[in-house]
Design an enzyme around this catalytic site. Sequence first.
Site, PDB file in Angstrom:
ATOM      1  CG  HIS A   1       1.327 -14.112  73.267  1.00 25.62           C
ATOM      2  ND1 HIS A   1       0.843 -13.179  72.374  1.00 25.62           N
ATOM      3  CD2 HIS A   1       0.540 -14.036  74.372  1.00 25.62           C
ATOM      4  CE1 HIS A   1      -0.183 -12.551  72.917  1.00 25.62           C
ATOM      5  NE2 HIS A   1      -0.384 -13.051  74.121  1.00 25.62           N
ATOM      6  N   PRO A  27      14.561  -7.899  79.418  1.00 21.89           N
ATOM      7  CG  PRO A  27      14.137 -10.065  78.708  1.00 21.89           C
ATOM      8  CD  PRO A  27      13.702  -8.646  78.492  1.00 21.89           C
ATOM      9  CD  GLU A  28      18.654  -4.257  82.835  1.00 21.50           C
ATOM     10  OE1 GLU A  28      19.771  -4.212  83.378  1.00 21.50           O
ATOM     11  OE2 GLU A  28      17.726  -3.478  83.160  1.00 21.50           O
ATOM     12  NE  ARG A  50      32.568   9.055  75.477  1.00 23.47           N
ATOM     13  CZ  ARG A  50      32.063   8.967  74.244  1.00 23.47           C
ATOM     14  NH1 ARG A  50      30.943   9.604  73.955  1.00 23.47           N
ATOM     15  NH2 ARG A  50      32.662   8.241  73.321  1.00 23.47           N
ATOM     16  NE  ARG A  75       4.947  -5.449  76.819  1.00 20.16           N
ATOM     17  CZ  ARG A  75       5.323  -4.526  77.685  1.00 20.16           C
ATOM     18  NH1 ARG A  75       6.208  -3.607  77.311  1.00 20.16           N
ATOM     19  NH2 ARG A  75       4.849  -4.506  78.907  1.00 20.16           N
TER      20      ARG A  75
END
Length: 271
Positions: free
Chosen positions: A91, A2-3, A151, A109
């Site tokens: 889970h 998830p972002e 950069r 996980r």
Amino acid sequence: MPELPEVEITRRGIAPHLCGQRVTAVRVRQPRLRYPVPDDLVQRLPGQVVLAVRRRGKYLLVEFAEGCLLLHLGMSGSLRIVAADLPAEKHDHFDLVVGAQALRLRDPRRFGAVLWLDHPAAAHPLLARLGLEPLEPGFDGAALQGLCRGRATPIKLLIMDGHLLVGVGNIYASESLFRARIHPQTPAGKLSKARCERLASCLRETLQDALAAGGSSLRDFVHSDGSAGYFQQQYFVYGRDDEPCRVCASPIRRLVMGQRASFYCPRCQRK
């Protein structure tokens, strides 16, 4: 994983059920997550009232008078509001119970996190080095140019660096760079002021569009009510290698950057 949009959508989904509510119980079924779940949460939290639910980067902060509960979804986690007496599945590792409802963490996980942070939470090592928030008013072209100046880092890797800019993961970095017409391998320091302004605007627009679409439902992500997002139906480049560009019809290309797949249009996106 998830972002930022998915985490923000989760925050918006759970906050109305938690804010102002008193914790009545804590259930820890699996303490071995990414970090050990603190042993004292079962005694510490009952009786405390939830004051707010905030987001910092991809972390959720459930705030109390004495500190806050930090939650992270990891690679496959989800937070849902369920009936407090709903039987747990394999889970389902953690419940924060508020009366007849519970905030439940499901994490197949076990890369997620449940931690207690004393005030000030911003000083905690997981939060102290986080970069700018792309949806906050202070983020604009000038701020992005300041991050890029001097950069040689490819721009895609720079905008995914959480120490510089938080919450822009692989999907939304690829999509934002396409919208800005910038090749992902372009050295960050070579971007002009105008291109930085365009990219900053595209980052905000992409994240806001994802929020409006309910996020992206890839792998295990679901909303706090179990529903799915559909922003993936709007992807211009992500996961579309060899398919025609939606703008110019050139085949979308795939390359690997920082051990992650990157997608771009060789005609629309220039270095």
